[in-house]
Design a protein around this motif. Structure first.
Motif, PDB file in Angstrom:
ATOM      1  N   ARG A   8      -3.896  28.916  -7.949  1.00  0.00           N
ATOM      2  CA  ARG A   8      -2.872  28.511  -6.987  1.00  0.00           C
ATOM      3  C   ARG A   8      -2.269  29.810  -6.495  1.00  0.00           C
ATOM      4  NH1 ARG A   8       2.491  24.825  -8.114  1.00  0.00           N
ATOM      5  NH2 ARG A   8       3.101  24.633  -5.923  1.00  0.00           N
ATOM      6  N   LYS A  64      -3.678  14.018  -1.875  1.00  0.00           N
ATOM      7  CA  LYS A  64      -2.923  14.821  -0.902  1.00  0.00           C
ATOM      8  C   LYS A  64      -1.977  15.837  -1.558  1.00  0.00           C
ATOM      9  CE  LYS A  64      -0.290  14.708   3.371  1.00  0.00           C
ATOM     10  NZ  LYS A  64      -0.014  16.090   3.225  1.00  0.00           N
ATOM     11  N   PRO A  65      -1.193  15.454  -2.571  1.00  0.00           N
ATOM     12  CA  PRO A  65      -0.327  16.471  -3.191  1.00  0.00           C
ATOM     13  C   PRO A  65      -1.117  17.652  -3.777  1.00  0.00           C
ATOM     14  CG  PRO A  65       0.344  14.278  -3.883  1.00  0.00           C
ATOM     15  CD  PRO A  65      -0.954  14.132  -3.141  1.00  0.00           C
ATOM     16  N   LYS A  67      -4.128  18.653  -2.607  1.00  0.00           N
ATOM     17  CA  LYS A  67      -4.651  19.382  -1.448  1.00  0.00           C
ATOM     18  C   LYS A  67      -3.575  20.283  -0.853  1.00  0.00           C
ATOM     19  CE  LYS A  67      -6.876  18.906   2.962  1.00  0.00           C
ATOM     20  NZ  LYS A  67      -7.114  18.129   4.121  1.00  0.00           N
ATOM     21  N   ASP A  68      -2.350  19.783  -0.806  1.00  0.00           N
ATOM     22  CA  ASP A  68      -1.245  20.547  -0.226  1.00  0.00           C
ATOM     23  C   ASP A  68      -0.924  21.817  -1.019  1.00  0.00           C
ATOM     24  OD1 ASP A  68      -1.076  18.637   1.760  1.00  0.00           O
ATOM     25  OD2 ASP A  68       0.689  17.644   0.907  1.00  0.00           O
ATOM     26  N   LEU A  69      -1.357  21.895  -2.273  1.00  0.00           N
ATOM     27  CA  LEU A  69      -1.127  23.099  -3.088  1.00  0.00           C
ATOM     28  C   LEU A  69      -2.069  24.243  -2.710  1.00  0.00           C
ATOM     29  CD1 LEU A  69      -0.678  21.493  -6.621  1.00  0.00           C
ATOM     30  CD2 LEU A  69       1.107  22.391  -5.097  1.00  0.00           C
ATOM     31  N   ALA A  70      -3.090  23.954  -1.902  1.00  0.00           N
ATOM     32  CA  ALA A  70      -4.074  24.959  -1.479  1.00  0.00           C
ATOM     33  C   ALA A  70      -4.726  25.652  -2.668  1.00  0.00           C
ATOM     34  CB  ALA A  70      -3.449  25.968  -0.520  1.00  0.00           C
ATOM     35  N   GLN A  84     -12.177  26.002  -1.486  1.00  0.00           N
ATOM     36  CA  GLN A  84     -10.867  25.365  -1.392  1.00  0.00           C
ATOM     37  C   GLN A  84     -10.994  23.912  -1.827  1.00  0.00           C
ATOM     38  OE1 GLN A  84      -9.042  25.599   2.453  1.00  0.00           O
ATOM     39  NE2 GLN A  84      -7.129  24.729   1.738  1.00  0.00           N
ATOM     40  N   LYS A  87     -11.515  20.568   0.408  1.00  0.00           N
ATOM     41  CA  LYS A  87     -12.148  20.973   1.660  1.00  0.00           C
ATOM     42  C   LYS A  87     -13.606  21.328   1.378  1.00  0.00           C
ATOM     43  CE  LYS A  87     -12.010  24.176   5.467  1.00  0.00           C
ATOM     44  NZ  LYS A  87     -11.440  25.384   6.030  1.00  0.00           N
TER      45      LYS A  87
END
Length: 102
Positions: A8, A64-65, A67-70, A84, A87
């Motif tokens: 992260r 989604k949560p 994914k949002d952390l990249a 990623q 993705k």
């Protein structure tokens, strides 16, 4: 087999060591890192995901949560390009075991 660092940003979330295959997934052992506790509940919620989800909305709400952390997977040996999450690859972690698809 490949070893990956789950990151992260610059924080090590954990390490995955591939040991087998159950197509379409690679099987890996997961070793938590210093950043694991901050994301553990999100991975545990995704691991508990079961049952019908005809429109995929439950899965999206769980993924989604994360994914949002990249989050990224970077190969320990540096021979491959980092991936990623959600993705380029998908990772599910079940305690000390993980399933990786890329």
């Amino acid at each position: 087999m490949t070893r990956w660092r789950l990151l992260r940003g610059d924080v090590l979330v954990g390490e995955l060591s591939e040991y087998g295959c159950d197509q379409p997934f690679f099987l890996a052992r997961f070793t938590p890192g210093p950043g694991w506790e901050s994301v553990r509940p999100l991975f545990e919620a995704l691991a508990a995901y079961r049952g019908p989800d005809p429109d995929g909305l439950r899965f999206v709400a769980l993924a989604k949560p994360l994914k949002d952390l990249a989050l990224t997977l970077a190969p320990v040996d540096g021979q491959q390009t980092p991936l990623q999450l959600f993705k380029d690859c998908m990772v599910r972690i079940y305690g000390a075991e993980a399933r990786l698809r890329y």
